[in-house]
Design an enzyme around this catalytic site. Structure first.
Site, PDB file in Angstrom:
ATOM      1  N   ASP A   1       0.825  -1.208   0.000  1.00  0.00           N
ATOM      2  CA  ASP A   1       0.000   0.000   0.000  1.00  0.00           C
ATOM      3  C   ASP A   1       0.861   1.260   0.000  1.00  0.00           C
ATOM      4  OD1 ASP A   1      -2.203  -1.600   0.018  1.00  0.00           O
ATOM      5  OD2 ASP A   1      -2.767  -1.188   2.104  1.00  0.00           O
TER       6      ASP A   1
ATOM      7  N   VAL B   1       3.848   1.567  -1.297  1.00  0.00           N
ATOM      8  CA  VAL B   1       4.401   1.705  -2.645  1.00  0.00           C
ATOM      9  C   VAL B   1       3.344   2.277  -3.594  1.00  0.00           C
ATOM     10  CG1 VAL B   1       5.329   0.435  -4.633  1.00  0.00           C
ATOM     11  CG2 VAL B   1       6.078  -0.134  -2.319  1.00  0.00           C
ATOM     12  N   THR B   2       2.099   1.823  -3.465  1.00  0.00           N
ATOM     13  CA  THR B   2       1.006   2.333  -4.293  1.00  0.00           C
ATOM     14  C   THR B   2       0.831   3.833  -4.097  1.00  0.00           C
ATOM     15  OG1 THR B   2      -0.177   0.219  -4.166  1.00  0.00           O
ATOM     16  CG2 THR B   2      -1.459   2.154  -4.799  1.00  0.00           C
TER      17      THR B   2
ATOM     18  N   ASP C   1       3.202   0.595 -10.146  1.00  0.00           N
ATOM     19  CA  ASP C   1       1.939  -0.104 -10.355  1.00  0.00           C
ATOM     20  C   ASP C   1       2.159  -1.609 -10.476  1.00  0.00           C
ATOM     21  OD1 ASP C   1      -0.881  -0.182 -10.815  1.00  0.00           O
ATOM     22  OD2 ASP C   1      -0.472  -0.546 -12.921  1.00  0.00           O
TER      23      ASP C   1
ATOM     24  N   ARG D   1       1.624 -10.238  -4.059  1.00  0.00           N
ATOM     25  CA  ARG D   1       1.612 -11.668  -4.353  1.00  0.00           C
ATOM     26  C   ARG D   1       2.708 -12.413  -3.578  1.00  0.00           C
ATOM     27  NH1 ARG D   1       0.380  -9.460  -9.375  1.00  0.00           N
ATOM     28  NH2 ARG D   1       2.574  -9.430 -10.001  1.00  0.00           N
TER      29      ARG D   1
ATOM     30  N   SER E   1      -5.350  -8.294  -1.259  1.00  0.00           N
ATOM     31  CA  SER E   1      -6.614  -8.081  -0.557  1.00  0.00           C
ATOM     32  C   SER E   1      -7.554  -7.234  -1.398  1.00  0.00           C
ATOM     33  CB  SER E   1      -6.362  -7.370   0.780  1.00  0.00           C
ATOM     34  OG  SER E   1      -5.835  -6.060   0.563  1.00  0.00           O
TER      35      SER E   1
ATOM     36  N   ASP F   1      -5.359   0.459  -5.302  1.00  0.00           N
ATOM     37  CA  ASP F   1      -4.554   0.530  -6.512  1.00  0.00           C
ATOM     38  C   ASP F   1      -5.381   1.061  -7.687  1.00  0.00           C
ATOM     39  OD1 ASP F   1      -2.039  -0.142  -7.963  1.00  0.00           O
ATOM     40  OD2 ASP F   1      -3.333  -1.552  -9.009  1.00  0.00           O
TER      41      ASP F   1
ATOM     42  N   ASP G   1      -4.851   4.702  -9.481  1.00  0.00           N
ATOM     43  CA  ASP G   1      -4.497   4.688 -10.906  1.00  0.00           C
ATOM     44  C   ASP G   1      -5.256   5.772 -11.655  1.00  0.00           C
ATOM     45  OD1 ASP G   1      -2.672   2.646 -10.741  1.00  0.00           O
ATOM     46  OD2 ASP G   1      -4.015   1.093 -11.532  1.00  0.00           O
TER      47      ASP G   1
END
Length: 206
Positions: free
Chosen positions: A29, A31-32, A66, A74, A80, A87, A91
């Site tokens: 999260d 990183v997103t 992304d 993964r 989740s 994400d 985006d």
């Protein structure tokens, strides 16, 4: 189209980085969010100033988050519903910043109303492409057809904008944005027709 062929390739490349970030205790999260902030900052700072090359290089670094965050999810087994929602939502925010930044430049310093309107058209139609699919899924139907998916739109725009920053004639970007706007409109229509067929097929027959 690009999603299908490029995601596996880049996932393999970013796997070691994803593993390192997980060992450092960084969550997907984070990183997103950082990726989206980076894309938005680059698009809304550099593009409105006409710095297409620097802006594109800056944005590209963060765009790869992304694929990195999904890889991390993964590997950690922490995929989740919340992560997928975050994400997907961010985006849209990043995409809007890219086309919004271009529109701001062409409305102001770039002084090209056609380009400004094309950028806005790509922003609006791109959002509708994503909404058409999300709404269909929410209704229990599929709408995964079309020739202008997110990766296609974003990569085409970034590559062309960066090349314009290197000296490519601006008319090339005009053509690309026009094609993307038409392709996005066509994708929306394709998805609407697909959902209509599914809806009619599931309706009780008289």
């Amino acid at each position: 189209m690009l999603n299908k062929y490029a995601r596996a390739f880049f996932s393999a490349i970013f796997r070691p980085i994803a593993q390192l970030l997980l060992r450092l205790g960084i969550s997907p999260d984070v990183v997103t969010i950082v990726g989206t902030v980076g894309v938005a900052f680059g698009a809304l700072w550099f593009y409105p100033r006409g710095d297409f090359l620097v802006g594109t290089l800056f944005i590209t670094v963060f765009v790869f988050s992304d694929m990195l965050d999904g890889n991390m999810a993964r590997l950690s087994g922490r995929s989740s519903t919340w992560g997928a929602y975050l994400d997907s939502t961010l985006d849209r925010f990043g995409d809007a910043a890219v086309f919004g930044g271009l529109a701001i430049w062409f409305f102001t310093g770039g002084e090209d109303l056609l380009m400004a309107y094309l950028a806005l058209a790509c922003l609006v139609l791109g959002s509708l492409v994503s909404y058409a699919r999300a709404r269909a899924k929410g209704l229990g139907m599929r709408a995964d057809v079309g020739i202008a998916e997110r990766a296609d739109r974003l990569v085409s725009t970034l590559v062309t904008t960066g090349l314009v920053g290197l000296g490519l004639p601006q008319v090339v970007l005009t053509v690309v944005l026009a094609v993307l706007a038409v392709a996005s409109a066509g994708t929306i229509l394709q998805r609407m027709l697909l959902v209509r067929r599914q809806a009619l097929a599931s309706s009780p027959q008289a």
